[in-house]
Design an enzyme around this catalytic site. Structure first.
Site, short mmCIF file in Angstrom:
data_model
loop_
_atom_site.label_atom_id
_atom_site.label_comp_id
_atom_site.label_asym_id
_atom_site.label_seq_id
_atom_site.Cartn_x
_atom_site.Cartn_y
_atom_site.Cartn_z
N GLU A 102 18.36 -4.89 22.58
CA GLU A 102 17.89 -5.30 21.26
C GLU A 102 16.38 -5.11 21.19
O GLU A 102 15.68 -5.21 22.20
CB GLU A 102 18.30 -6.76 21.03
N ASP A 103 15.87 -4.81 20.00
CA ASP A 103 14.42 -4.61 19.85
C ASP A 103 13.67 -5.93 19.94
O ASP A 103 12.69 -6.06 20.67
CB ASP A 103 14.07 -3.86 18.55
N ASP A 106 14.31 -12.99 17.42
CA ASP A 106 13.46 -13.86 16.60
C ASP A 106 14.15 -15.23 16.55
O ASP A 106 14.03 -16.01 17.50
CB ASP A 106 13.31 -13.17 15.24
N PHE A 155 4.87 -11.42 12.06
CA PHE A 155 5.66 -10.23 11.72
C PHE A 155 5.01 -8.98 12.30
O PHE A 155 3.82 -8.74 12.13
CB PHE A 155 5.79 -10.09 10.20
N ARG A 168 9.07 2.32 11.84
CA ARG A 168 9.87 2.41 13.07
C ARG A 168 9.38 3.49 14.02
O ARG A 168 9.60 3.42 15.22
CB ARG A 168 11.33 2.74 12.74
P1 IMP Z 1 17.02 -12.77 14.55
O1 IMP Z 1 18.46 -12.72 14.13
O2 IMP Z 1 16.24 -13.79 13.78
O3 IMP Z 1 16.82 -12.94 16.04
O4 IMP Z 1 16.34 -11.44 14.10
C1 IMP Z 1 16.71 -10.27 14.64
C2 IMP Z 1 16.38 -9.07 13.79
O5 IMP Z 1 15.41 -9.33 12.74
C3 IMP Z 1 15.75 -8.05 14.68
O6 IMP Z 1 16.72 -7.25 15.28
C4 IMP Z 1 14.88 -7.29 13.73
O7 IMP Z 1 15.64 -6.26 13.13
C5 IMP Z 1 14.46 -8.30 12.69
N1 IMP Z 1 13.13 -8.84 13.00
C6 IMP Z 1 12.82 -10.05 13.53
N2 IMP Z 1 11.50 -10.21 13.65
C7 IMP Z 1 10.94 -9.06 13.19
C8 IMP Z 1 9.57 -8.61 13.07
O8 IMP Z 1 8.58 -9.28 13.40
N3 IMP Z 1 9.41 -7.36 12.54
C9 IMP Z 1 10.45 -6.57 12.16
N4 IMP Z 1 11.73 -6.95 12.27
C10 IMP Z 1 11.98 -8.19 12.78
MG MG Z 2 17.12 -5.30 15.21
#
Ligand code: IMP
Ligand code: MG
Length: 180
Positions: A102-103, A106, A155, A168
């Site tokens: 995963e990238d 969050d 962000f 990206r």
């Molecule tokens: P989560 O479900 O809150 O953990 O968020 C996961 C997804 O939200 C990641 O796979 C990203 O695609 C997107 N995301 C979360 N934080 C960022 C950020 O700071 N920049 C860009 N995309 C984000």
């Molecule tokens: Mg993602």
């Protein structure tokens, strides 16, 4: 300080590619060591993880399988609500060791959903490797096995991460800059 503007927002360079590569080398070494002689299935969560996966997997010098998955959102015709369906999983993961790539983690909700969706398919174990992690935002109730870089709750874009579709492709990571 190098800056980029995407749509209406400006971002300032915060993590240069050299630092990203060092973090990836460390994660790759840990994964290789833990793999032993096992042949895992890497599941790359698109779109964000494509760049991380490409650089990480080049450092894994052992046999492994790689598959690309994605959550496709569409508006359900019956309920009228938004549905998110896991697509692209064409490998049988029953009894296998799965490593999610995963990238960024969050809140952790995306990976939590993925763990549930994969868990019902009977893998032997599921491990998680994320390039970036926001510990102050994380609400998940699971262990993250491999973390490249922990970042503040801000962000960011670049190296696979986008702001409304843009950013990206950048090799470095940039942080949203309110005062730029
Ligand atoms: P989560 O479900 O809150 O953990 O968020 C996961 C997804 O939200 C990641 O796979 C990203 O695609 C997107 N995301 C979360 N934080 C960022 C950020 O700071 N920049 C860009 N995309 C984000
Ligand atoms: Mg993602």
């Amino acid at each position: 300080m190098k800056k980029v503007t995407l749509h209406d927002k400006t971002f300032a360079l915060s993590i240069p590619n050299s630092e990203i590569q060092r973090a990836i080398d460390t994660v790759a070494a840990q994964i290789s060591k833990d793999m032993g002689t096992e042949v895992p299935v890497f599941l790359v969560l698109l779109n964000g993880a494509f760049m991380f996966a490409a650089d990480l997997l080049k450092q894994i010098e052992k046999p492994c399988e790689v598959s690309f998955i994605k959550y496709a959102s569409y508006v359900g015709t019956q309920s009228g609500g938004s549905v998110s369906e896991l697509i692209g999983l064409n490998t049988n993961i029953k009894g296998r060791t799965v490593i999610i790539l995963e990238d960024i983690i969050d809140t952790g909700l995306t990976v939590e959903k993925l763990l549930n969706d994969l868990g019902i398919k009977g893998p032997a174990q599921i491990k998680i490797a994320t390039l970036l992690y926001k510990p102050d935002a994380f609400k998940g109730n699971y262990k993250i096995d491999y973390v490249g870089i922990s970042v503040p709750n801000e962000f960011i874009v670049g190296y696979g991460l986008d702001y409304d579709g843009l950013g990206r492709n950048f090799k470095d990571i940039y942080t949203l800059c309110e005062t730029c």
